[in-house]
Scaffold this motif. Structure first.
Motif, PDB file in Angstrom:
ATOM      1  N   SER A 382     -17.621 -19.947  33.839  1.00 32.61           N
ATOM      2  CA  SER A 382     -17.342 -21.177  32.883  1.00 32.61           C
ATOM      3  C   SER A 382     -15.661 -21.232  33.032  1.00 32.61           C
ATOM      4  CB  SER A 382     -17.662 -21.126  31.504  1.00 32.61           C
ATOM      5  OG  SER A 382     -17.319 -19.977  30.794  1.00 32.61           O
ATOM      6  N   CYS A 390     -14.804 -28.264  29.378  1.00 33.23           N
ATOM      7  CA  CYS A 390     -15.242 -27.141  30.015  1.00 33.23           C
ATOM      8  C   CYS A 390     -16.351 -27.231  30.805  1.00 33.23           C
ATOM      9  CB  CYS A 390     -16.011 -26.360  28.644  1.00 33.23           C
ATOM     10  SG  CYS A 390     -14.837 -25.813  27.415  1.00 33.23           S
ATOM     11  N   ILE A 392     -19.299 -25.421  33.455  1.00 34.08           N
ATOM     12  CA  ILE A 392     -20.149 -24.349  33.830  1.00 34.08           C
ATOM     13  C   ILE A 392     -20.585 -24.458  35.242  1.00 34.08           C
ATOM     14  CG2 ILE A 392     -22.149 -25.415  32.878  1.00 34.08           C
ATOM     15  CD1 ILE A 392     -22.984 -22.521  32.478  1.00 34.08           C
ATOM     16  N   ILE A 432     -20.961 -23.596  25.690  1.00 32.80           N
ATOM     17  CA  ILE A 432     -20.818 -23.344  27.202  1.00 32.80           C
ATOM     18  C   ILE A 432     -20.704 -21.727  27.170  1.00 32.80           C
ATOM     19  CG2 ILE A 432     -19.173 -23.104  29.067  1.00 32.80           C
ATOM     20  CD1 ILE A 432     -20.611 -25.614  29.320  1.00 32.80           C
TER      21      ILE A 432
END
Length: 863
Positions: A382, A390, A392, A432
């Motif tokens: 991440s 964010c 991933i 996340i």
């Protein structure tokens, strides 16, 4: 009674261990250090059965480390120590030995002086000392003052040899009992205490630093010492160590009796001004060394012939070993998360979900939740950008890539389309982070389980353990630790090792921590008591792998730490005579002795079990490492003490363990052997040429002779080389063309003596087999420049210099010097250092073919 038993042990160690060992060393002219003799005597005290004494080992201990002194350096104080110098037993020398033991904490002591071809002064001094010692013992009667013992000894010396009075020790001993030295009972001239019945004394008297008239430095100074343990009786004193003789005929050794007939010719030769012949002792020693080396060389030559014949037959039969199955295919089970669509969990939101039960991760793709088995995920990561978004990123295992070869699943579904990578965006960094952590944890668990399952799939099926019944109680050893350790979390706990009808079982209080070792799977069994190590252990090296926890291993070890961790508060230095320190050492020694005895009893009972007729085919017996033959080396990454046994070469303290079966060794090559080298390397080549060689690096050169002797006595052929060899290429060459290897003499290409004795003009050479540290004079046109060298060279400049030497053949020294001078002027190298010029000259000197016609003219330095 306790003192008498301690004295009984003491004089038996002197009579049955110390004296025979000294006689053997002197008779065979061996090189043995004082410290080694000390270790052997200490072992005999701590294990009374070695001296033929039936006392319980847990009740005995040493008063002090046994003392051995020779070679002119003597210390008659009780605090003296044995050094690492070699025992000196040349003509006219003196050897002092002192041994002290305890029984139930009560002490006894004995000391003897041994004379080798004694000079008249030594003989007279010893006779006077013997009379003084007897006089001191005789004065220890009830009612007499303690000082009477020393006065009696002093009067004998003053009467028999007044010139020796200054060399007499200042006391005749001390009281002895629970303490080795009772300070209030010192046998000196000033002690006015009265002797009473049943008092016990260590009567110790000697001459210190007597001068001998000789040219040998180690014989110019000598000392003498006698000591016995004496119990004061009602009428006469009782010497509890009297059965160790101190008579002149029993302590004086003569090796020059045959030389008396040669005295006159020697004197005549000296009178004529010629140099006298060396002594017979010296000649005998030299001849023995020469003959021993010659015998070893002859034996090695015979071993080389046998080894080449054996290897030739094996290679001709097409067998180079069973191999190690390195190319075995790695199989994996089918990865199925859900058998049908109905098994999918109901979607909550279009968010990444982790299904722990089914080991799957569900990703929202185009409005639907698509499941992936967690084993298909290669990496997950991440990151966060500047807008606080964010991301991933999940990368999947895709068949066909370099690190992901085709497995059974990809081969089964060859027409399938694979997803390589997928990324998702979120504004919730906490979520996340939780997703990434959960995926990594689940993946780690699944991969560990699959790895263990794959390891177990390759295991050989073992027979079932037959537990001991009522007739036969299992042989047990309690409170052991195991290596390799069980996996899992939580505090590690000790367990119990039990010997049952057909194998061992080790178990702890946790039901999942259990290991069975079948007798039929044991290849070697070792028992190593704690001597200079911190642990006592039993070790099993197996034919086939077993699982210990989730680890696949061929070596299983059970051990106990013999010393507790002790922290001294205050941090100050403690005296060697501190009562607490002495008590602590005695407690540690008693604990070590008890553990060693428990292990020894277990080993003896298991050996008796293996001696039954039904186990004859297994040929099992506990082997014990021979510490005296051990040497330091680096078999893996760290230095370790490597020890031979009767059938193996082992290192059982540091991990990973080292167990090499001697019968599986083809040859041993000792590499980097040469003058000026502080250490060398040992390469072990196995009979299975598909198996990599084993290298033990950085062995001290001082161990070279002892290793050669050990290899020779175990009938292992060894060679020596000045460089490290590229064994992978050598073995590949042998297996590719075994017939050529046999025709060219087998392993004799490693024989330096044979290669050095060949004529320089000979055109025949072992191409591909003869490594040499000499420069190659010529390069044939047919030589393959791309072939790998059999010698691992670290100096790249030598390779470049060989090409230069081809161009410079035939040039005279004057032409070479002129070219060098012109080159320096053109390049402006006149400012080079003198060392650089000398180096270049040395290179030129080494490459030129013709002899120098004269010295180099000196060139002026330009500043």
């Amino acid at each position: 009674m306790n003192v008498k038993k301690a004295g009984y042990l003491t004089y038996n160690v002197m009579n049955k261990i110390v004296v025979p060992k000294l006689e053997n060393v002197i008779d065979e002219e061996k090189k043995v250090t004082h410290s080694l003799l000390m270790d052997e005597a200490e072992k005999a005290i701590l294990e009374p059965t070695k001296a033929g004494v039936k006392l319980r080992a847990e009740n005995v201990d040493i008063c002090y480390p046994p003392i051995f002194q020779s070679g002119g350096a003597f210390d008659l104080r009780p605090s003296a120590a044995s050094n690492d110098e070699l025992l000196y037993y040349d003509s006219g020398s003196v050897i002092i030995c002192a041994v002290g033991s305890r029984y139930n904490s009560y002490c006894s002591n004995i000391a003897r002086s041994f004379l080798i071809d004694a000079t008249p002064l030594q003989s007279k001094a010893y006779e006077v000392l013997l009379k003084a010692h007897e006089a001191a013992i005789g004065a220890l009667k009830p009612g007499n003052k303690v000082s009477a013992a020393y006065q009696a000894a002093l009067s004998v010396v003053e009467r028999e040899a007044p010139e020796l009075v200054p060399n007499l020790t200042k006391s005749a001993g001390t009281g002895i009992g629970l303490e080795f030295r009772e300070s209030g009972l010192n046998l000196n001239a000033k002690n006015d205490r009265v002797v009473k019945a049943k008092m016990i004394f260590n009567v110790s008297i000697g001459f210190q630093n007597l001068q001998n008239q000789t040219n040998k430095p180690k014989n110019q100074m000598f000392s003498l010492l006698l000591a016995d343990t004496v119990i004061v009786g009602e009428n006469n004193p009782e010497v509890v160590t009297c059965k160790s003789s101190k008579a002149v005929k029993d302590v004086a050794y003569s090796f020059n009796e045959d030389e008396e007939e040669e005295e006159r010719p020697k004197v005549k030769a000296e009178a004529n001004g010629t140099e006298a012949l060396p002594s017979k002792t010296t000649l005998r020693s030299d001849n023995q060394e020469i003959s021993k080396e010659e015998l070893r060389r002859q034996h090695q030559a015979e071993l080389a012939r046998q080894k080449n014949e054996e290897t030739g037959r094996r290679l001709a039969g097409g067998g180079s070993g069973a191999g190690d199955n390195r190319a075995s295919a790695k199989t994996t089970t089918d990865l199925i998360a859900y058998k049908n669509v109905n098994d999918l969990p109901p979607p909550r939101d279009l968010m990444i979900q982790i299904d722990q039960k089914n080991e799957a991760v569900l990703f929202p793709i185009y409005g639907s939740m698509v499941p992936f088995h967690v084993a298909t995920i290669r990496t997950v990561s991440s990151q966060q950008d500047t807008n606080r978004n964010c991301y991933i990123r999940i990368i999947f295992n895709v068949p066909g890539t370099p690190f992901n070869p085709h497995d059974t699943n990809s081969l089964k579904h060859q027409g399938a389309i694979y997803l390589k990578e997928v990324s998702f965006r979120s504004k919730d960094p906490r979520h996340i982070g939780e997703v990434v952590g959960a995926i990594k944890t689940l993946r780690r668990q699944v991969m560990a389980r699959e790895s263990e399952r794959a390891e177990r799939a390759t295991l050989v099926t073992q027979e079932k353990l037959q537990l001991a019944g009522n007739r036969f109680k299992p042989i047990k050893l309690h409170d052991l630790w195991i290596r390799p350790v069980f996996g899992g979390r939580g505090r590690k706990i000790p367990g119990t090792l039990e010997a049952h009808l057909n194998g061992f079982r080790f178990a702890t209080s946790r039901p999942e921590e259990r290991v069975d070792v079948m007798f039929g799977n044991i290849k070697h069994a070792f028992f190593q008591p704690a001597e200079k190590e911190m642990i006592t252990l039993v070790h099993f090296h197996l034919h086939n792998h077993i699982m210990v926890g989730n680890k696949k291993t061929k070596d299983v070890q059970f051990y106990v730490e013999v010393m507790d961790v002790v922290q001294t508060l205050g941090g100050g230095k403690r005296s060697a005579y501190d009562p607490d320190e002495i008590e602590e050492e005695q407690r540690e020694r008693a604990r070590k002795n008890k553990i060693n005895m428990d292990f020894q009893s277990f080993v003896n009972r298991v050996n008796d079990l293996w001696g039954q007729p039904k186990f004859n085919g297994l040929d099992l017996e506990f082997d014990q490492p021979l510490r005296d033959l051990g040497f330091h080396g680096v078999p893996h990454k760290a230095s370790a003490f490597i020890v031979p046994t009767s059938s193996c070469l082992v290192e059982l303290i540091e991990t990973p363990f080292l167990v090499v079966t001697l019968s599986e060794i083809e040859i041993v090559n000792l590499e980097r052997v040469g003058l000026g080298q502080k250490n060398f390397d040992m390469t072990i080549v196995f009979k299975d040429f598909k198996k990599d060689v084993l290298r033990i690096d950085s062995i001290p050169s001082s161990s070279l002779d002892s290793i050669k002797e050990w290899l020779d006595t175990t009938d292992i052929k060894y060679y020596e080389s000045r460089l490290n060899l590229n064994w992978r290429q050598i073995l590949k060459t042998i297996t590719d063309d075994p017939q050529s290897f046999i025709d060219d003499g087998g392993w004799e290409f490693l024989n330096l003596e044979a290669s050095d004795s060949e004529s320089e003009n000979s055109e025949e050479s072992d191409q591909g087999y003869e490594p040499s540290d000499m420069e190659v004079d010529s390069v044939t046109e047919d030589e393959d420049s791309d072939s790998e060298s059999l010698v691992e060279s670290e100096d790249e400049e030598e390779e470049d210099s060989e090409e230069d030497s081809e161009e410079e053949k035939g040039k005279t020294w004057a032409e070479l010097e002129r070219e060098a001078t012109n080159a320096d002027r053109e390049k402006g190298d006149d400012s080079d250092s003198e060392e650089e010029r000398k180096r270049r000259k040395g290179k030129t000197f080494g490459k030129s073919r013709g002899p120098p016609s004269g010295g180099f003219p000196k060139r002026t330095k330009l500043r």
